[in-house]
Write an enzyme that holds these catalytic residues in place. Structure first.
Site, mmCIF file in Angstrom:
data_model
loop_
_atom_site.group_PDB
_atom_site.id
_atom_site.type_symbol
_atom_site.label_atom_id
_atom_site.label_comp_id
_atom_site.label_asym_id
_atom_site.label_seq_id
_atom_site.Cartn_x
_atom_site.Cartn_y
_atom_site.Cartn_z
ATOM 1 C CG HIS A 71 -1.959 1.055 1.233
ATOM 2 N ND1 HIS A 71 -3.148 0.942 1.916
ATOM 3 C CD2 HIS A 71 -2.001 2.285 0.669
ATOM 4 C CE1 HIS A 71 -3.862 2.042 1.758
ATOM 5 N NE2 HIS A 71 -3.178 2.888 1.001
ATOM 6 C CG HIS A 73 -1.105 6.802 -1.733
ATOM 7 N ND1 HIS A 73 -2.321 6.742 -2.388
ATOM 8 C CD2 HIS A 73 -1.312 6.241 -0.512
ATOM 9 C CE1 HIS A 73 -3.228 6.192 -1.585
ATOM 10 N NE2 HIS A 73 -2.645 5.882 -0.441
ATOM 11 N NE ARG A 75 0.362 11.469 -2.825
ATOM 12 C CZ ARG A 75 -0.717 11.107 -2.131
ATOM 13 N NH1 ARG A 75 -1.726 10.459 -2.722
ATOM 14 N NH2 ARG A 75 -0.807 11.401 -0.842
ATOM 15 C CG ASP A 163 -6.327 3.915 -0.262
ATOM 16 O OD1 ASP A 163 -6.996 4.011 0.782
ATOM 17 O OD2 ASP A 163 -5.154 4.295 -0.341
ATOM 18 C CG HIS A 190 -10.097 4.405 2.568
ATOM 19 N ND1 HIS A 190 -9.021 5.249 2.738
ATOM 20 C CD2 HIS A 190 -11.136 5.018 3.171
ATOM 21 C CE1 HIS A 190 -9.393 6.312 3.437
ATOM 22 N NE2 HIS A 190 -10.678 6.197 3.705
ATOM 23 C CG HIS A 243 -5.689 2.471 5.781
ATOM 24 N ND1 HIS A 243 -7.043 2.469 5.961
ATOM 25 C CD2 HIS A 243 -5.477 3.149 4.636
ATOM 26 C CE1 HIS A 243 -7.617 3.108 4.971
ATOM 27 N NE2 HIS A 243 -6.696 3.535 4.149
ATOM 28 C CG ASP A 316 -2.060 4.860 3.589
ATOM 29 O OD1 ASP A 316 -2.005 5.105 2.370
ATOM 30 O OD2 ASP A 316 -2.991 5.253 4.321
ATOM 31 C CG HIS A 320 0.039 15.220 1.157
ATOM 32 N ND1 HIS A 320 -0.821 15.209 0.076
ATOM 33 C CD2 HIS A 320 -0.460 14.311 2.036
ATOM 34 C CE1 HIS A 320 -1.802 14.338 0.299
ATOM 35 N NE2 HIS A 320 -1.608 13.774 1.479
ATOM 36 N N GLY A 335 -2.230 12.374 5.445
ATOM 37 C CA GLY A 335 -1.234 11.416 4.985
ATOM 38 C C GLY A 335 0.139 11.669 5.555
HETATM 39 ZN ZN LIG Z 1 -6.912 4.903 2.588
HETATM 40 ZN ZN LIG Z 2 -3.737 4.905 1.061
#
Ligand SMILES: [Zn+2]
Ligand SMILES: [Zn+2]
Length: 446
Positions: A71, A73, A75, A163, A190, A243, A316, A320, A335
Site C-alpha cells: 500500500h 501512493h 502520486r 483507496d 479503505h 489500514h 500507506d 504531500h 497522509g
Molecule cells: Zn486509505
Molecule cells: Zn492509502
C-alpha cells in the site's frame, strides 16, 4: 510486477546475521548471490569468494528478506510534485523494500486499461524496485459506476481499490465482488462511513474534544468492515481491509476470519506506534486517514499483528508537498510518508520496547506479497535475491539528511531511531546501497 531489467548482482555477503523465519534461518551466515539469485548459504566465513564477485563484510549486521509494501501512493500520473515513480521507488529501496503496490487514486485515477498500461511502462523504465498496481473499483473512484475489471486484470492490475475513499454503496460493492470472483485479483477497501466521519480531521475522543476539532469516530471504520465482511461472506469473495486503525475494526476482522470468510487486513507503522496524543502539537504531519487513535486501539492493533488477525504491515506512504502541509491542521491534507522509516520505527518502538519480537516484524513486513498472490521474499538457495542488510545498532535522526522521497511529511520527522538499512537487493539487482558497506564498487544508489 513491473520494473526495468537491471544488471543482476554477483555478490558475497559475508558473516551477516541472517534472520528469515520462513527459511528457518537465525544466525551468522554467508550469502552468495550469483546472477541475481541466491546461489548458496553457508556458515559465516565459509564460502570462498568467486572471481568477479564483490564481497561485503556484514559482520555485526543483519540480513532480512526484502520487505514488501502492499500500500503506497506514488502520486504518478498527475501529482509528480509530491512524488514520482523514480523518487517513490527509490524511497522504497532505501527502506529495505523489494516490492511495492501502488494505489490508483492518481490524476487521472487508474480506472482504464490504457492508463494502467502507460503507468506500467513508466515503471518498466524508472522503478528502482518492482511495482504492482491496483486499479480503481469505480470510475474516477467516484463510487457510482464500476470499472472494466476484467480488462484491467488483463492489463496487469493485481486487484482493485478506491483507496482514499470508501465504496459507500453496498449494492455497488456487491456487484464489484461478483465481477472480482470472475476476473480474479483482490478487492481492497479503505473503510469509512462518510456519514459518520463527517468533516472530522482527527480521532473522535478526549483529545479532539480538548482541541475543539471535529472527530472521526472509530465506528466510522469498524461498521463498514463488518458490513463488507458480511458481503464477502455472502458472495464468497476475497476481500482485503486496508489500514486498520482501531480495536472495533480488529474485532470485526477477527469475527469474519473466525467464520471462515476470505478476508485479510493490514496495519501501518504509525498506527502501531503513535496515538492521538501527538495531535496536541497540531503538527499536520500527524494528520492522516484513518487518524491516530487511542492507546487501547494501538495495543489492540499490536495484539492483532501478533495473533495473525492482521496479516501484514503496509506503510500507506502518502507524500504531500510542504506548501500543502504547512497550513492550519484543519486544512492540511491527510497522509504521512513511511517507506524510509517503516522498519526502523517498528524496530525501535516495538522490538526494542519489548512489545513484539524482531522475527514477527520481519514476517509481517514480507507477508503483503502473498495476499496479492505474489511470491513471498525469502533468502533461500535458488530464489531470486530479495533481501536487505540492516545495522540494528546504527542510530539516526529521521530527516536529518533529508529524504529520498520527494516529500518530507513524515510523522516520525526528528525522531531518533535504530535500524539503518544499508543495502537492498530487489529482483536480483542492487537497488540501494549506503557507503557504510565497503567496498562500494557495486553499491552506488541509482
Ligand atoms: Zn486509505
Ligand atoms: Zn492509502
Amino acid at each position: 510486477m513491473f520494473g526495468p531489467q537491471y544488471p543482476q548482482a554477483d555478490l558475497l555477503i559475508r558473516s551477516a546475521h541472517v534472520l528469515d523465519p520462513r527459511a528457518d534461518l537465525d544466525g551468522p551466515h554467508d550469502i552468495l548471490i550469483r546472477s541475481g539469485h541466491v546461489a548458496e548459504i553457508g556458515a559465516a566465513g565459509s564460502l570462498p569468494e568467486p572471481p568477479d564477485t564483490a564481497t561485503i563484510d556484514a559482520t555485526g549486521k543483519h540480513a532480512f528478506p526484502g520487505f514488501f509494501d502492499p500500500h503506497v501512493h506514488l502520486r504518478t500520473p498527475g501529482q509528480e510534485y509530491k512524488e514520482n515513480m523514480d523518487t517513490g521507488t527509490a524511497a522504497a529501496a532505501a527502506g529495505g523494500f523489494c516490492g511495492v503496490i501502488a494505489m490508483p487514486n492518481t490524476d487521472p485515477v487508474v480506472d482504464d486499461a490504457s492508463i494502467l498500461r502507460a503507468l506500467s511502462e513508466t515503471a518498466g523504465r524508472e522503478a528502482h524496485v518492482p511495482v504492482g498496481f491496483l486499479a480503481s473499483i469505480t470510475r474516477g473512484s467516484a463510487g457510482a459506476e464500476l470499472t472494466e475489471m476484467a480488462e484491467l486484470r488483463d492489463a496487469g492490475a493485481l486487484g482493485f481499490t478506491d483507496d482514499g475513499k470508501p465504496v459507500t454503496s453496498a449494492g455497488l460493492l456487491r456487484k464489484a465482488i461478483q465481477y472480482q470472483r470472475l476476473a480474479g485479483g483482490v478487492v481492497a477497501l479503505h473503510e469509512e462511513d462518510p456519514a459518520l466521519s463527517g468533516d472530522g480531521v482527527m480521532h473522535e475522543g478526549a483529545v479532539s474534544a480538548r482541541l475543539g476539532l471535529a472527530g472521526i469516530p472509530s465506528v466510522s471504520e469498524s461498521t463498514m468492515i463488518a458490513r463488507d465482511a458480511a458481503l464477502a461472506r455472502y458472495e464468497d469473495a476475497r476481500m482485503h481491509f486496508q489500514h486498520l486503525s482501531c480495536k472495533e475494526s480488529v474485532e470485526a476482522l477477527a469475527a469474519a476470519k473466525a467464520a471462515g470468510v476470505r478476508v485479510s487486513g493490514e496495519v501501518t507503522p504509525h498506527h502501531l506506534t503513535l496515538t492521538d496524543d501527538v495531535v496536541r502539537t497540531l503538527d499536520s504531519r500527524f494528520k492522516m486517514n484513518p487518524p491516530l487513535r487511542r492507546e487501547a486501539d494501538r495495543l489492540a492493533l499490536v495484539q492483532a499483528l501478533k495473533s495473525g488477525v492482521i496479516d501484514c504491515i503496509a506503510t500507506d506512504h502518502a507524500p504531500h508537498a510542504v506548501h500543502e502541509k504547512e497550513v492550519p491542521f484543519e486544512q492540511a491534507p491527510m497522509g504521512t510518508t513511511g517507506l524510509e522509516t517503516a522498519f526502523a520505527v517498528l524496530y525501535t518502538e516495538l522490538v526494542l520496547a519489548g512489545e513484539v519480537e524482531l522475527e514477527l516484524v520481519i514476517s509481517r513486513m514480507t507477508a503483503g506479497a502473498a495476499l496479492y498472490d505474489l511470491p513471498t521474499p525469502t533468502i533461500a538457495p535458488g530464489e531470486p535475491a530479495n533481501l536487505c542488510v540492516v545495522d540494528l545498532s546504527a542510530q539516526f535522526e529521521v530527516g536529518a539528511n533529508g529524504y529520498v522521497s520527494r516529500s518530507s511529511n513524515c510523522a516520525f520527522h526528528g525522531r531518533t531511531l535504530y535500524g539503518q538499512v544499508l543495502l537492498t537487493v530487489a529482483a536480483g539487482a542492487v537497488a540501494y546501497g549506503a557507503a557504510a558497506l565497503e567496498p562500494t564498487a557495486v553499491l552506488g544508489a541509482r
